[in-house]
Every structure is written in C-alpha cells, then in structure tokens.
Design a protein around this motif. Structure first.
Motif, PDB file in Angstrom:
ATOM      1  N   UNK A 106       0.862  -1.187   0.000  1.00 50.62           N
ATOM      2  CA  UNK A 106       0.000   0.000   0.000  1.00 50.62           C
ATOM      3  C   UNK A 106       0.887   1.223   0.000  1.00 50.62           C
ATOM      4  N   UNK A 107       0.320   2.296  -0.467  1.00 51.79           N
ATOM      5  CA  UNK A 107       1.055   3.555  -0.409  1.00 51.79           C
ATOM      6  C   UNK A 107       0.102   4.651   0.044  1.00 51.79           C
ATOM      7  N   UNK A 108       0.702   5.752   0.412  1.00 51.97           N
ATOM      8  CA  UNK A 108      -0.070   6.831   1.015  1.00 51.97           C
ATOM      9  C   UNK A 108      -0.592   7.749  -0.074  1.00 51.97           C
ATOM     10  N   UNK A 145      -0.977  10.712  -0.918  1.00 54.27           N
ATOM     11  CA  UNK A 145      -0.592  12.045  -0.440  1.00 54.27           C
ATOM     12  C   UNK A 145      -1.326  13.162  -1.151  1.00 54.27           C
ATOM     13  N   UNK A 163      -2.962  11.536   2.547  1.00 51.06           N
ATOM     14  CA  UNK A 163      -1.978  10.458   2.700  1.00 51.06           C
ATOM     15  C   UNK A 163      -1.910   9.890   4.096  1.00 51.06           C
ATOM     16  N   UNK A 164      -2.410  10.615   5.076  1.00 54.72           N
ATOM     17  CA  UNK A 164      -2.307  10.105   6.444  1.00 54.72           C
ATOM     18  C   UNK A 164      -3.193   8.879   6.627  1.00 54.72           C
ATOM     19  N   UNK A 165      -2.695   7.966   7.430  1.00 56.28           N
ATOM     20  CA  UNK A 165      -3.495   6.799   7.796  1.00 56.28           C
ATOM     21  C   UNK A 165      -3.286   6.548   9.274  1.00 56.28           C
ATOM     22  N   UNK A 166      -4.248   5.885   9.902  1.00 54.73           N
ATOM     23  CA  UNK A 166      -4.059   5.523  11.297  1.00 54.73           C
ATOM     24  C   UNK A 166      -3.435   4.128  11.348  1.00 54.73           C
ATOM     25  N   UNK A 192      -3.011   1.434   8.252  1.00 51.69           N
ATOM     26  CA  UNK A 192      -1.716   0.904   7.855  1.00 51.69           C
ATOM     27  C   UNK A 192      -1.713  -0.622   7.800  1.00 51.69           C
ATOM     28  N   UNK A 207      -0.018   5.012  14.544  1.00 51.56           N
ATOM     29  CA  UNK A 207       0.028   4.864  13.089  1.00 51.56           C
ATOM     30  C   UNK A 207       1.475   4.683  12.627  1.00 51.56           C
ATOM     31  N   UNK A 216       4.850  10.019   6.570  1.00 52.92           N
ATOM     32  CA  UNK A 216       3.689  10.157   5.692  1.00 52.92           C
ATOM     33  C   UNK A 216       2.395   9.848   6.419  1.00 52.92           C
ATOM     34  N   UNK A 217       2.437   8.864   7.294  1.00 54.46           N
ATOM     35  CA  UNK A 217       1.182   8.394   7.850  1.00 54.46           C
ATOM     36  C   UNK A 217       0.726   9.225   9.045  1.00 54.46           C
TER      37      UNK A 217
END
Lengths: 685, 627, 152, 164
Positions: A34-36, A38, A45-48, A52, C17, C123-124
């Motif tokens: 997976x990629x963000x 952005x 792009x942020x994920x928790x 992730x 995260x 990034x995350x």
C-alpha cells in the motif's frame, strides 16, 4: 507507478467513517503493498494504525473462501448454487409458514451503499420491514435526536472544516484514538489558536491538547450541557439574531435550563462549577465553534435527549450553518451514514422517508415495480428487537457483515437467541462469533475486492473501486443478495448486474443522491457531499447555510430534561463502567483482532482503573481482575491510569465480553442501548 | 554631545575639520558623523542590496546566509533584486546629472532667445564645435540663433527618437563596436533612465544580466549624454576653464568680509551671484556695513564650477558643509541642488546665517526659497547679495570662530583645452611622457565624501601613493577639494611625486594632481582619454588608465563608475556598493566584465591597497602596449 | 543538513500509526517504538547521531559514519556482538535474532528515500508529530510562542 | 551574566539581530566576508512573525532546561557561574534530542562548531552582537531593560497629567 505490471488503485479505507484514501499497489490481481495517497483531498496520505494494517485483511488465512453449511459433524463446504438454492428454499418456507415478519435482515455499515440498498430492498420486497443495522447501536439517537431539530440527522459540516473552527467542543468524543486522521483538523485548528474543550470521563489523548478538560461522570452529559446553556443565557452570550431569525421554540428551552446552574451541575457531573462557567463562556464567545459529539452522547438511555441538548447549545450560540461551526456527530463505521441513507433502518425507507408514509411507500413500490402494498406500513424490528425476538417471532435472520454476539448489549443472551433460529444466514469475511451459530455462512468480498460507493461521517460519498480479486470463492455481497433475490422469485425487481447499475437506481430512489452518478463520483477526487440532487449540483459540504430542512425552514429547540443513568454505583457495584474504543481495534474486532500488528498493540481485554481505586481494591498494573455487573462478569487485565477519574472503570468494547456487562436498557426513541454507563465492581483474581 | 579627541581624529584627517567638529559639538550641533553613529548598525540586508521595496507586495528581503527566504514575494531571487536595486541607483544618478544638463540647455535656449538677461555666450568656439558635432548648420546664423539651434539639437538628445547619442561619435571606433555588440549604445538620455525604471518594475526584466547591461547603457547615457551636455553647455555659457590659482579650506572664510557660500552643483545661479558680488554699489554697501568686501566661497561642486572659471576659493567638500556653518562667519549660503544635506537649514538656525534655496526642484526645511529663473536671475542675484551684505551685521560674536592660520594654496581650471594648451597645443608631449615612462599612467580620482570613511583619508592616501609612483592624477568634485586641502594642487607638490612625474610637472609648471572640475565634469576626463586613444589609434581600455572613487556615497557616483567601466576604464571603489548579496553579480562586475568591456570594477576600502591594485593594472596595460 | 526524524512530542496523540506503518514497511518488526505516558506519548527511533556511539563502539567497523548520509551498516563485517545496541543511549538499535541475525535500526526508510519517497511514519502521521524537516518544525515552534505580552 | 531581555513591542522585524548574530558567529566576523563562508554561519536568534507582530526569540537559558535534561552526554549543562546553558561540542554526539526538546524552538542543528547552534550570549563579548545590532533597542541587557522600563513608566505617569 514504478514497476512493470504494477498498478496503483485508490480505494477508500474500510475502517472508520473518515473515508481515508488508501492506494493499493496491485500486481496480477493481488495487492502487493500500500502507499499513502498524499494527493488525496480527504486525508492527504495520512493513515491511522488500522489503515496501515489494512492489507492484512486481504488473503487473511482466516478468510472464508467457500460457502459453508453447518451439519451435525461440522462445517461442510458447498458450491454457490447449492448454498443459494438452500438459503432461498429455507427463507421462502419460513416466510410461507410464519409470514414475512418472521424474517429479519441485519444490514451493515461495513457494506457499500449499493449492498445496503439491495438488502433493504430484498427485505421489503419480501414484505418485511425487519431490516436494520448497527447504526442502531451507535448513532440512532443522532437520527432521532436531530431529525426534528434540524430536519435531518447528519453532520452539518465536513470534518476538515474543523480546522476553520475557533473553538472546538468535543463531548463524549475521542477522535485522537478513534479517528486519528480526523484529529489532524482539530490539531490544525489548535495550531491556529483555536480553543479546545473536551468533556469526557477520561483524559483521553484528545484531551491532552485541551485548554479545558471537563471530566464528566458517565451519563450526566445533559446536566453539563444544560449548565453551560444556563450560563450562556444568564450572561446574555447567546446569538440573539440567529435565534430570532432561524429558530423556533427557544422560550421553552430557556425555561428548561432555568434551574440548571453550574453549582447544581457540579454535584451531578462532578465537574467543578468554575470550569463549567469557563467552558460556557469560551464556547459562546469564541466563534465559529464546532460541537463534536460521539458515542459518549448517543449510547445512553437518554441518547436522543443528549443529542438534542448538544443541538440546543449549538443553536443558541448560532454555531450551525456556517463554515467552521457545526454539530458534528463523528460516525464510527466507514458507511454508517450511507447505510442509514439507503434505508437500512426498520422505520425508514431510502432517503429517510418513513415507512408509515403511504406516499413514500407508493413511490418506492413504483420505482421497484412491485404491486402496491408490498411494503408493510408499520416499522419493523430494530437490531436489538430482532435479537430479542430471535427464535421467538423471528424465525429466520440474514446477517450481512454483522457480529451481534459481540456488538450488542447483553451479548450472551443474543448468542442464545441466534441458536434458536430456524434459519440463520451469515454473510461475512470471517467465521465470526455470531457466524458460528449460523446454518449457512457465505463468504463475502472485502472492501478492495468489490466496487461500490460509501458515505463517510461528513456525508462525503466516495467510490471505492475493485482493486484485487477475492480469495477463493468469496463474492461481493451485492452479487450474493441479487442471486438470492432471484432464487426467491424476485428476479424481475433485481435487474442490476453491477454496483454502477445499483447506484443509478439509488440516484432515483434517494433524492439527496440524485446527482451522485457513478460516472461523476468515480471522477471526483474528494467525492461529493450529499445533498446533491442534480447532476449539475456541486454537492453540499456545509448544511443549513440558508435554511434548515424542517417544514418551516427553521431549526427547533427542544426542551430536554435530565434524568440520571438508570443504574448508579451502589454498595454492591461501587464503580461506574464506561466503554469505548482503543486505537488499535475496530468494533467487534472481527477484523482487527485477526490483524497481527493490531493484536500486538492491544492483545486482550483490559480495564482502565484509577491507581487509587486499584490500590484500595488491592491489585496492581497487569493483574487479572473480574469485572462484574448485574448482567454478567468477564475477566480482564488491569491497566492503571489516572486518565480515568476515581470511581470510573473503562473497558474497550472490541473484545467479546464487554457488552455482556452493559445495561440492558435502550433509549425509548432511538432504541439505542445504553452502553456507556453501568454500575460494576472489580474482583481481583 | 562632547566628542572625544580620538573620535575627532578618527573622523577626519583635515585640521580645519577637527577644529570645527569640536566647535560644532560645543555649539550643540548634530553633524553627519553623529547621525551616522546614531544609525549604527545599518541594515545588513540593504548593505548587501538584498532588500526590495519596489512594490507593495513587499518589502522583501533575501537571507544572504541561505536559510531564510531566497525569493521575494514576486519570486525575484538575490540576483534579480540586487540587479534591480543597482539599476535604480544608476537611473537616479544618471537622471540627476542629466537633469542638471537640461537646466543648462534651457538657459542656452533662453540666452539665444534673449530672455536671460545677464547670461551670454562666453565660448562661441565651443558653441560652434558642438554645432558641428550635432550637425547644426552654422551658415549665416547669428550666435543667438545658433545657440537656439544647438539647444534644440541638445534637447533631442534627451528624447527617444535616436539610434545613438550624438556624442557617442567622440568614442573610439573599437569601443563603439563593443557597445553595439553588447547592445548598450545609449539612445536617448531620458529614454534609458525611463526604460530602467520600467525594467525594474515588478515583472519586467528579470534577467539580472540584461538588467545590468541596461544599467551600463543607462550610465553611458549619462557619461556621453547628460553629464557631457552639462559640462559643454556650462563651458559655452560661462567659459572654458583655464588654469587659475586659488585657495582652499575653511580659512577662506574671512571675518572681516561678507561671506557668501555657494553650495550645490549647477553654476546657473552662482554665476549670477558672482556677477552681482562684483557690483561696485554692493561692494560699497558692504564697506558701509563695516566689511572689507564681499567674499564668495564655494562648497562642493557649485564651488568647483566657480573655482574652475572664476577662481573663487573653496571652503570645503561634502562633509565640510555643516562645519562651514559652525564658523558663524557665513552671512548667506545659497544652495541649488544635489548633495545638500537636509540638515543644513536647521544647523544654520544656530547662527545668523541665511540659508536660501534657489531651484524650483529643490526645497529644504528651514531654508528661504527664492526661486531663480533665467529671466529673473540677474536681479534676484543682486537682491540676495544685498541681503547677504545686510546680514553681515547680524553675526553673533559669541558663536564666531575665525579659523586660525592661512588657507592652502591651489591651482585649478584644467579643462581638456587648458591641459592641451599647457602641453603646448597638442596631447603629444603627454603621450610621449607616457611612452617614455616618465608618466606611468593617469588615474581619475573622483567622487564624494562618506562618513563611513575617514574624511579625505581615502582620497589623499590613494592619490599620494599614485603620484609617488609617477602616475598623473586628474580629479573632480569633492575628491579634488580633498587633494587641494592636502596641498597636492600646487606646482610645488611635484616634490611629492616620483621622479618622472616630478620632472614633467616642473617642466610644465603644473601640479601633479590636475583639477578638472565638478562631478559632472568627469566627462572631461573621458574626453581626454578618448582623445589619447584616438591619437594612439587604439581603445580607451588599452591605455594605462584607471579611475577610483575612494569615498563615494551618491547614486550619481554609481552612474559615473558604471560609465567609466563601460567606457573601458578600470574603476576601484572604496565604499562597497550594495551588490554583495549576489555573488553572480559581484563576479560579473569584478571579473566577467573584463572580457566584455576590457574593464571591470574592484572594491577596496583600504586606499593604499587600492593604489596597489591600480598600479598593477597600469603596469599590465603598459606591458600590453609594449611600453 | 543531514535529515533525522524530528519528533514533536507535543503533537503526538499515541495513535500508533507510525508504529504500524514502520512494522508493515519493515517486514513485521517496527524500528520505531511508541512510548506512552500518562498524558503524552513519544515515538522513539534512531536519532541519526552525527557522532554516533553505536558506530564508535563497533569493534569491527561494521557501523560507519558516512559523511552526509548518517550511519551505514556493513552487514558482512558484523559479528552480532551487541556492543552497538549497548552503546546506543536511546535503546533503538536492536539485534534481531534469526538464522541471519539482522540489525534493526531506523534508516529513515532508505529504500524509499532512494526512490524519492518519504519515510512511512512521516507520511502516515496525522498530526505531523513526525517530520524530516527539523528546521521547519523548530520554526513553527518559535512562531507558536505568544509574541508580545501586553504592555499598554 | 546579565540576561538579554526583549522589549517585544519595539521590534520592527528588521532582522538586524539575526545578521549580527551570524556575523558574530562567523569565522571572519565581517558581513561581507561572512556571506561567502561555507557552511554559512548560523544564527541563534530568530525574528519570527508571531501573532501578527515581529518578535525576536532567543535562548532563555532556562534553569531547569528541557534541552539539558534531554542530553544523554551532558554536552549541554547549566553553568552555575554564568547562569547560561552551556554547550560543550566535544561531548556532543549530535543526537538532536535538545533540538526536539526545546519547547521554544531555540536550538537548531548546525554543522560548524559541534552539531547544534544555540545562543552562547556571544562568548568573549561584553555586549552580545544582537543587542548591539538592534536599531530600536528591542533587545537590551537586563539592567538596561529595567532602567528603561522604569523610565517609561515614569514618563507615562507624568504624561498622564497626574504628576506626583
């Protein structure tokens, strides 16, 4: 996108209702990484942590790969034709024998709009309104609470709008842990100098950045909100122009808060009167202000009332209908908003039209091409009622992506009820605690294995395309429902072959989705906020800028009365148990507890106890304790933290057991269970 | 505001300067040095040329250390900002000289039209020379008509319709080709300035190289346009300077005479004052008032203009203007424009001195404004001299300090024509002396004073070092006054020169440092250089010449330095110009220009080291010529 | 300036995260540790020390300070003696047991770095608690200070 | 040592202090040469637009300093005699902990002497370069600060029309 033969597909995260984009890297129909995202306007792009770990759901060894039929000797793998034929035969028989009200359908906030739409359509075409889903357990009180106040029960402003607020009042909401990506906008607002007020029994990470933390006793939020409104009115801080021009019913509410002074509230809520005073002044004077509430408000015996108390405060300060303000219930699941919009509710047809409304029924029957009178005119059973009736009047249950044995209150009784059913069909990714009681389990496709639209907490409708192939013989829920419907002789009403076709039908069935066509939504990088009635309509990020959705266009104040939680701590059960989420897990945990990373972060049920309470009871960090309420007992390990107030115990609800402890009481209007406050005691083991 | 002795020593090398700096302090005056000290520290961004106020998206600054912003709001980087700032400095300097020139052309026309009583054509020879250069037919024209025709032709030089300025014709062929190749041949005096203001507007020319090239063109429009017209028309109206003896320093102010001090740059007004001061009636009035006569003295370049043609004594240069007031002896100071410190009016209020501004375009706080026009000049000049005389009796004895000692003697008046005539009618002997090595080379030491540099120290140190090494020095402006005060402008100063130069000076009876006029008169130096190059059949840049401005401060000096380099003369600056924020521009100006123009800039605050740079240059040029 | 993982503790919300992202990126072992406290949390990873004790203590020269690129690990020289892990003042260097013992240490996702991508944790992170732009982060801190206290 | 205090209300954002600080911490000590030095000399004072007004910020030399506490090698330590937070480059391992720890953002990574740049109150100078450079006397030494504040207070009192 890098390597040969590798494609990058932007999907919408299957976890919470923020609607984050996740870019899957796909090779030969399999996700290789997976990629963000952005460049995503939604999450940048942020994920928790859950986002992730989302890839672990695909190809998970526990995934159901084939239909399973329960036999005396155990699970037997069967082919799709056999499974569906059998299911249709059983459902048909039960309907013929016991009438359509013997059928129940649990729809799912984890499924797409199209799937929810199809399942409620199936239920109603079979002549049953017994279709409901887990919104009943989290935000039903938002619907019942806000619908008469504002005209509809949804977040008034988009989540990213929080960044524009000058004051954020979070009541019973913990986005830092539950919606970490959405918390960025709270943080951004704070960076820009906004005031943050958090009312929560625990000093959650959300409260870490609060200018003012109000540690309210579980179940007493209405007293706090009333006291704040009392201060605002006493000091003349209300938005008089807004109240005059855009609301009705203010005088009755004024009377309702006449005696709710902060000093009184202090005795009820445990929050110092001075802090209540400060909070009221801050919220009233710092505009625009957003009021964010969550299950800390809704999951109470008086959840509907508590929601209205929030609304009264927002309306009195003019904080509705403009950017940076708003009344924002943050939804839990990725498509809980959409499932409600689609009519997966026992009393409401698609687009929130009551089943009791003959015109609404007629319109839907005309659209579906079924004989008038097909849709029953009485509301059906809610989730909790279906569970209670399971094996009694309810003889067959179809559960799509739901795990009531864990999620519903008094979970132990629910499991017994499921066992008594004549036919229980579960459609799921995994053999969940509930699915183990099923007669037939059908393997469903996960989020990236199917296409469809989803509606996030802020009414943002997004398309999530199919990126990979499902494992084994798993199939999208829409495929399953359509095939089942055809075998039930309803083929004429289920002509759609693709999710896009279904969405086109939704465009006609749900006015707010009128302009959200598959062609448009696939191209919209940040989705479209409903209401979007026409193709050329840009969508409506902020609701009620000019007028409310009520009959007279004005918002309505509702006087709210405070009554204490039905169960308070006493000599036998001296502590107050409240429940909530942890950052690593999600709902019943059927997904997250199967994800190694997340399980590593939070492997087991724990109870958070104040160190002083623990010392008095004679246990220490990590000890095993038994949590006992009048309804049951579970074991958990103790986690000592002064984040909870003395006398309060917190337990996450993602593990089987927690909901066996909670109260067996529902809000009279919303029928939402009172998960958030129960009397308990701790017994060291 | 008491001064320490070492402060005074550090501020100036001149004796009169020290005496009156202390007097000024006692009188409670605030001087340029005090204000300079109060300004410390000065803004480093501006010192480096990295601040931009050209538009209201700004002001902007570029961090010279690379950490902060590297672009202004518009996106201009250090190179663009420095180039724009430098361009605007050039434009301002060029505009100043050229506007000065235009004022003279106006008088020339009025003289021709008979509307300028008191003015006349002093040098018909030069008028005719200019007429032929400008292609104005002299046939059968009266002098007056010719003056009008020449004035008209000169007015055209300011416009926009030409491909090249007329006086570019004086430039050696090789140099003209260089300019053409670079596209910097000046076309119209105002056009180039106006175009510079346009180019440096936000969003026009954002190539720092082409901005700088236009800067050179703009400067050339000054050197071979505006300034040159100012000098030539002054010569026509007031005469071509001839060698003249005079005196310099504050001691030229006489306790027993009516002292009228002339300050500024343009001789139009002061020439009339000079005439009025000769009026027997007014001289009689002076005697009546108890004065032994009317003493005219000069400051800055108006002083130089009158010194060159009338031999009036010089009270001092730029930094002496306030100290001159502190003598308490000045009965009237008349100012025209340029380099007149706005503080002067208030300073003079401490004394009886009457301060009078005379130009329609230059007014000052605490000064009376008496506007001169060619039409009223003669009468107004008489009125003012009378008023000065009447003011003599109002001197405040307690505030008067007569400078002790005697003034320094000096010689001035070395126009190109005067030098050629001193050489016996042609440049030949000078060329021979250069060829023989008796004179190693020639250097124009010019420019202002600047409180950042010890007063006159830069000029005198550099020039002394140069003449010791047999380098003939020609000078103008405040530099010339500094040299005069140091006693370098008398034939006897030949003793301070090296043996070769000493011999030449003795033979011709001239000082080793030749005063060529005011700062617009720098063009005389280039006229001479061009003539030498013509005579040798080569380019200016091949000659063993250099220029230096050890104490420059003004925007005019930037324009001068740029036209010097563009004309092929290596130029050493004492005060760092605000360009050091762009290493690209520093490299271009100090290195790369050499390849393009055969000359470049150097910056060297230490005058002794500056002298070494120049001597090295001269030796290299001599070697290249095979000398 | 050589990059390092700048952690703004005041922004961390303990959402894990970064930990989850790091674990996923690096084959199931996170090189970043999130330490949770009562009212704060701190993500801790290799600090990319400019004069790194781990490199200084390594007797085999398996950890070398590369000018402009931080500490580099030369696997073939490593004897897994563990001195580096002992030397690290922050406990963020770990010998991962296995058939081929490995050194687990944050390398700012060097593999991604070479492709021009940011480390996954940066990034995350939803609250920008993690960044590679120390200068920018420090500048934001300065600007967050209340400027003028009121002087009437 | 006397502390440097800031009269915030006077700052005009000219950044002269920043330039002077860099020059003071350059090898040459002269602006025109300092701009050519590589690596560029660092600053230890920061003019920031904070809350709409420009203000200079510099190390507060905290007594119980987070940077000191974060330092694993005691390269940063509170100097009892000078009252400054002193930096000893020889002990520094460049872990950047202090950069992250300083709540005011007053420590930056650096590459010249040691690995950080932090106000040393201009070692060997009587008056720090920034104080000398400030044209509006925003930056003043403690004694001057108090003196000026008192004078301002008295002037305001007198001008209020109610002299004592």
């Amino acid at each position: 996108m890098g390597k040969e033969g590798r494609s990058r597909v932007r999907t919408v995260c299957p976890y919470c209702a923020v609607g984050c984009h996740v870019d899957l890297l796909v090779e030969e129909g399999r996700a290789v990484g997976l990629d963000y995202a952005t460049d995503s306007p939604v999450n940048g792009g942020n994920l928790c942590a859950k986002g992730n770990a989302v890839l672990d759901l695909l190809d998970h060894p526990d995934r159901l790969r084939t239909p399973l039929r329960r036999t005396a000797s155990g699970w037997e793998a069967v082919g799709w034709d056999e499974a569906l034929d059998w299911a249709a035969e059983r459902i048909g028989t039960i309907r013929d024998r016991h009438g359509p009200d013997a059928l129940g359908f649990l729809s799912s906030a984890k499924c797409t709009n199209e799937e929810n739409y199809l399942l409620q359509k199936l239920a109603r075409l079979l002549g049953s309104n017994n279709v409901d889903h887990c919104a009943r357990l989290c935000h039903a009180s938002t619907l019942t609470g806000l619908a008469p106040v504002l005209g509809m029960g949804a977040a008034t402003n988009p989540l990213h709008d929080l960044a524009q607020a000058r004051c954020l009042f979070l009541v019973g909401s913990n986005p830092a842990e539950n919606h970490p990506v959405a918390f960025q906008w709270v943080r951004e607002a704070k960076d820009k100098g906004a005031v943050v007020i958090v009312a929560d029994p625990r000093k959650t990470p959300t409260a870490w950045i609060a200018d003012l933390h109000l540690p309210v006793r579980p179940g007493t939020d209405i007293a706090l909100l009333h006291a704040m409104l009392h201060v605002i009115l006493r000091e003349g801080l209300e938005d008089k122009a807004f109240i005059r021009s855009r609301t009705t019913g203010f005088e009755r509410t004024v009377r309702a808060v006449r005696d709710t002074a902060p000093e009184w509230a202090q005795s009820v809520t445990g929050v110092p009167a001075g802090d209540i005073l400060r909070a009221a002044r801050l919220f009233a004077r710092t505009r625009p202000g957003a009021l964010i509430y969550c299950m800390g408000i809704t999951q109470h015996h008086n959840g509907t009332q508590a929601v209205r108390a929030c609304a009264n405060l927002a309306l009195a300060t003019g904080n509705v209908g403009r950017p940076g303000s708003g009344l924002i219930p943050v939804r839990g699941q990725d498509n809980v908003q959409g499932a409600c919009d689609m009519g997966a509710l026992s009393a409401l047809l698609p687009g929130y039209r009551p089943v009791a409304d003959p015109q609404a029924r007629a319109a839907m029957e005309a659209l579906w091409g079924c004989p008038p009178g097909t849709i029953p005119d009485r509301p059906g059973l809610t989730v909790t009622e279906m569970e209670a009736e399971a094996g009694r009047t309810l003889r067959a249950l179809v559960a799509m992506g739901e795990n009531p044995a864990v999620t519903s209150p008094a979970g132990g009784r629910v499991a017994e009820g499921l066992e008594r059913l004549d036919f229980f069909l579960a459609i799921d990714l995994f053999l969940t605690e509930s699915a183990r009681s099923a007669h037939l389990v059908l393997p469903a496709a996960a989020w990236a294995e199917k296409s469809g639209s989803k509606t996030s907490a802020d009414r943002r409708v997004q398309w999530s395309p199919r990126a990979v192939l499902p494992p084994g013989d798993a199939r999208p829920d829409a495929w399953i429902i359509t095939r089942l419907a055809r075998r039930l002789g309803l083929g004429a009403h289920f002509p759609c072959e693709s999710p896009e076709d279904v969405l086109r039908e939704i465009n006609r069935a749900v006015p707010a989705y009128g302009g959200i066509t598959p062609e448009r939504i696939r191209e919209a990088p940040g989705g479209i906020h409903w209401p979007c009635p026409r193709q050329d309509h840009p969508g409506t990020p902020v609701l009620f800028e000019k007028t409310f959705a009520t009959a007279d266009g004005r918002a309505r104040f509702f006087p709210v009365s405070f009554d204490p939680p039905p169960e308070s701590p006493d000599a036998d059960y001296p502590l107050c148990l409240t429940t909530g989420r942890v950052t690593a897990h999600y709902n019943s945990g059927s997904m997250t507890r199967r994800t190694p990373a997340l399980l590593e972060l939070s492997p087991e049920l724990f109870v958070e106890v104040h160190p002083e309470d623990a010392a008095r009871l004679g246990f220490s960090e990590g000890s095993r304790v038994r949590v006992v309420t009048r309804r049951g007992a579970v074991e958990a390990s103790a986690y000592l933290s002064s984040a909870v107030a003395r006398g309060v115990v917190f337990a996450p609800f993602h593990f089987p057991g927690t909901n066996r402890l909670t109260l067996d009481v529902v809000d009279p209007e919303a029928r939402i269970p009172a998960f958030k406050a129960a009397a308990c005691r701790l017994e060291p083991l | 505001m008491l001064l320490k002795r070492e402060d005074v020593q550090a501020r100036t090398i001149t004796e009169d300067g020290r005496i009156f700096m202390e007097k000024a302090a006692r009188d409670g005056l605030e001087t340029v040095w005090d204000r300079y000290r109060a300004q410390q520290p000065q803004c480093g961004f501006c010192e480096l040329g990295l601040s931009c106020r050209n538009c209201s998206m700004g002001p902007c600054r570029i961090d010279p250390f690379g950490e902060g912003p590297q672009r202004g709001v518009c996106g201009a980087d250090a190179d663009i900002i420095v180039a724009r700032n430098l361009g605007r400095m050039i434009a301002a300097g060029s505009a100043s000289h050229s506007d000065h020139g235009r004022d003279l052309v106006e008088v020339l026309r009025k003289v021709g039209e008979g509307k300028a009583p008191g003015y006349g054509i002093r040098s018909e020879e030069k008028l005719r020379k200019l007429a032929s250069e400008l292609g104005v037919s002299e046939d059968g024209q009266s002098v007056e008509a010719l003056a009008v025709a020449v004035a008209e032709a000169l007015e055209e030089e300011f416009g926009t319709r030409k491909k090249a300025l007329a006086f570019v014709g004086r430039v050696p062929e090789k140099r003209r080709r260089i300019w053409e190749k670079l596209g910097i041949t000046p076309r119209g005096i105002d056009r180039e300035t106006s175009e510079m203001m346009h180019r440096t507007h936000m969003g026009v020319d954002n190539d720092w190289k082409s901005l700088l090239l236009h800067g050179l063109r703009n400067a050339l429009s000054d050197g071979w346009g505006g300034s040159l017209i100012a000098t030539e028309v002054s010569d026509i109206l007031f005469g071509i300077p001839q060698p003249v003896a005079s005196e310099v320093n504050l001691r030229v102010l006489k306790e027993d005479q009516v002292n009228i001090v002339l300050h500024g740059h343009n001789p139009i007004v002061s020439e009339m004052i000079f005439q009025a001061a000769q009026d027997p009636e007014l001289m009689g009035l002076a005697e009546e008032k108890g004065a032994r006569g009317i003493n005219l003295a000069g400051l800055c370049c108006t002083g130089n203009e009158l010194l060159m043609r009338r031999g009036i004594p010089m009270a001092g240069n730029h930094l002496m203007t306030e100290l001159a007031l502190s003598t308490g002896l000045i009965d009237m100071m008349l100012v025209d424009y340029q380099c007149i410190m706005p503080a002067l009016g208030e300073t003079a209020r401490c004394y009886h001195t009457r301060m009078v501004s005379t130009s329609d375009k230059a007014k000052y706080p605490f000064m009376e404004h008496r506007e001169f026009h060619p039409e009223n000049a003669r009468d107004l000049a008489r009125d003012l001299v009378r008023e000065a005389v009447e003011n003599f009796v109002r001197r405040i004895p307690a505030k008067v300090l007569s400078p002790p000692g005697a003034p320094v003697k000096m010689m001035a008046g070395f126009s190109v024509e005067a030098i050629v005539s001193a050489l016996g009618g042609s440049a030949g002997p000078l060329i021979d002396a250069i060829k023989s090595g008796a004179i190693q080379g020639a250097v124009g030491v010019v420019g202002c004073n600047n409180p950042k540099i010890r007063h006159d120290y830069g000029h005198v140190t550099l020039t002394t070092r140069l003449i010791e090494n047999d380098v003939l020095v020609v000078d103008t402006g405040c530099a010339a006054v500094a040299h005069a005060k140091a006693g370098l402008k008398v034939p006897e100063a030949a003793e301070k020169a090296g043996p070769g130069l000493r011999q030449v000076c003795r033979a011709l009876g001239i000082p080793p440092v030749l005063h060529m006029g005011s700062c617009v008169d720098n063009v005389r130096i280039f006229d001479l250089a061009a003539a030498l190059a013509h005579a040798l059949g080569t380019d200016i840049s091949d000659l063993p010449l250099a220029a230096a401005a050890p104490e420059w401060y003004s925007e005019k000096a930037v324009s001068i330095a740029c036209y010097a380099v563009a004309s092929g003369v290596y130029t050493v600056l004492g005060t760092p110009p605000p360009i050091f924020g762009s290493q690209n521009i520093v490299k271009l100006l100090t290195e790369d220009l050499e390849g393009l123009l055969g000359a470049s800039f150097a910056v060297e605050p230490d005058p002794a080291r500056a002298a070494d740079l120049i001597l090295e240059r001269i030796r290299a040029k001599r070697a290249a010529l095979g000398l | 300036m050589e990059p390092f993982l700048f952690v703004d503790f005041s922004r961390c919300i303990a959402c894990q995260a970064c930990w989850a992202a790091c674990r996923r990126e690096h084959g199931g072992v996170s090189r970043l540790h999130l330490l949770c406290f009562q009212e704060a949390a701190v993500p801790l990873a290799c600090r990319q020390c400019r004069k790194a004790p781990c490199a200084g203590f390594c007797p085999e020269g398996a950890l070398v300070q590369e000018e402009g690129r931080g500490v580099k690990f030369l696997e073939e020289r490593c004897t897994h003696c563990g001195l580096c892990a002992a030397a690290c003042p922050f406990g963020v260097l770990e010998i991962v047991p296995g058939p081929v013992p490995d050194l687990s240490r944050c390398d700012l996702c060097r593999r991604r770095w070479e492709e021009g991508l940011m480390p996954v944790c940066v990034l995350t992170c939803p609250t920008r608690a993690l960044s590679l732009d120390a200068g920018g982060a420090v500048g934001r801190r300065r600007r967050a200070q209340p400027a003028a206290f009121p002087v009437s | 040592m006397e502390r440097i205090l800031v009269r915030w209300e006077r700052c005009v954002g000219c950044r002269s202090c920043e330039l002077a600080c860099r020059v003071a911490h350059s090898a040459s000590g002269d602006l025109f040469s300092a701009v050519l030095e590589r690596p560029a000399p660092s600053r230890r004072i920061y003019v920031e637009q904070a809350d709409k007004t420009p203000s200079p910020f510099l190390c507060r030399q905290c007594e119980d300093a987070p940077c000191v506490r974060s330092c694993p090698t005691r390269a940063l330590a509170h100097d009892e005699t000078t009252g400054l937070v002193a930096y000893e480059p020889a002990r520094c391992i460049g872990c950047h902990g202090c950069v992250m720890a300083c709540p005011f953002g007053m420590i930056q990574p650096d590459v010249r002497e040691g690995f950080i740049a932090k106000c040393d109150r201009c070692k060997g100078r009587d008056r720090p370069a920034c104080v000398e450079a400030c044209p509006t006397h925003t930056l003043v030494l403690e004694k001057d600060f108090l003196d000026l504040r008192r004078k301002e207070a008295v002037r305001n009192l007198v001008q209020s029309g109610n002299p004592v």
